[in-house]
Design a protein around this motif. Structure first.
Motif, short mmCIF file in Angstrom:
data_model
loop_
_atom_site.label_atom_id
_atom_site.label_comp_id
_atom_site.label_asym_id
_atom_site.label_seq_id
_atom_site.Cartn_x
_atom_site.Cartn_y
_atom_site.Cartn_z
N PRO A 148 4.64 12.57 2.31
CA PRO A 148 5.02 13.56 3.32
C PRO A 148 5.28 12.87 4.66
O PRO A 148 4.79 11.75 4.90
N GLU A 149 6.02 13.52 5.52
CA GLU A 149 6.41 12.94 6.82
C GLU A 149 5.20 12.42 7.62
O GLU A 149 5.27 11.31 8.14
N LEU A 190 2.34 7.62 9.65
CA LEU A 190 1.13 6.81 9.71
C LEU A 190 1.41 5.38 9.24
O LEU A 190 0.96 4.41 9.87
N VAL A 191 2.16 5.23 8.16
CA VAL A 191 2.51 3.89 7.66
C VAL A 191 3.33 3.14 8.70
O VAL A 191 3.07 1.97 8.99
N LEU A 230 0.83 -1.21 0.00
CA LEU A 230 0.00 0.00 0.00
C LEU A 230 0.86 1.26 0.00
O LEU A 230 0.54 2.25 -0.66
N ARG A 231 1.96 1.21 0.74
CA ARG A 231 2.88 2.37 0.74
C ARG A 231 3.40 2.61 -0.68
O ARG A 231 3.43 3.74 -1.16
N LYS A 232 3.79 1.53 -1.34
CA LYS A 232 4.30 1.65 -2.72
C LYS A 232 3.22 2.20 -3.64
O LYS A 232 3.48 3.06 -4.48
N GLU A 233 2.00 1.72 -3.47
CA GLU A 233 0.88 2.22 -4.28
C GLU A 233 0.67 3.72 -4.06
O GLU A 233 0.45 4.47 -5.00
N MET A 234 0.74 4.15 -2.80
CA MET A 234 0.58 5.59 -2.50
C MET A 234 1.70 6.41 -3.13
O MET A 234 1.45 7.49 -3.69
N GLU A 235 2.92 5.89 -3.07
CA GLU A 235 4.05 6.61 -3.68
C GLU A 235 3.91 6.67 -5.19
O GLU A 235 4.23 7.70 -5.80
#
Length: 114
Positions: free
Chosen positions: A34-35, A40-41, A22-27
Motif C-alpha cells: 500500500p502507498e 515508509l520504504v 526487504l521490500r521484495k520480501e514484503m511484496e
C-alpha cells in the motif's frame, strides 16, 4: 507480528540493497505494498542511505522537497527530473510522496553511476 518484525528490520537496514531486499520480501509475503508502506520504504532509503549519496538534510512538505548536501552524481540525476531545480549544494523539487519517490529514483540512478 510478522509485519512488525519486517518493519523493524527495515529501519535497521544499512544499505539500499538491504532495504530493497526487504521490500521484495514484503511484496512476496503480502502482495503489492500500500502507498503508506511504499512511502515508509522510500523514507527509510533516504534516511539510511542518504549520507552515502551526499545528502546532509532533506525537508519534505506537501508543496516541496528541499535537499542540501554535496551530491554531484545525485545533482546530475535530479537535473533531468521534471520539477527539480539544482543550485550548488541545494535542490528543490515537488513535495509529498511524488517528490520523495523522485528523490529515491535519482539516488538509485546516482548509486549505479558510482
Amino acid at each position: 507480528g510478522v509485519r512488525v518484525t519486517l518493519y523493524r528490520r527495515l529501519l535497521k537496514a544499512a544499505s539500499s540493497d538491504e532495504v530493497m531486499e526487504l521490500r521484495k520480501e514484503m511484496e512476496d509475503r503480502f502482495g503489492p505494498l500500500p502507498e503508506p508502506t511504499r512511502l515508509l520504504v522510500d523514507l527509510t532509503l533516504i534516511r539510511n542511505c542518504g549520507g552515502a549519496a551526499g545528502l546532509r538534510s532533506v525537508s519534505v512538505t506537501r508543496r516541496e522537497t528541499k535537499v542540501r548536501g554535496v551530491f554531484q552524481a545525485l545533482a546530475s540525476a535530479l537535473k533531468g527530473r521534471r520539477g527539480w531545480t539544482v543550485l550548488g549544494e541545494s535542490a528543490l523539487g515537488p513535495g509529498g510522496a511524488g517528490g520523495i519517490r523522485t528523490l529515491v529514483e535519482a539516488m538509485s540512478e546516482a548509486e549505479h553511476e558510482r
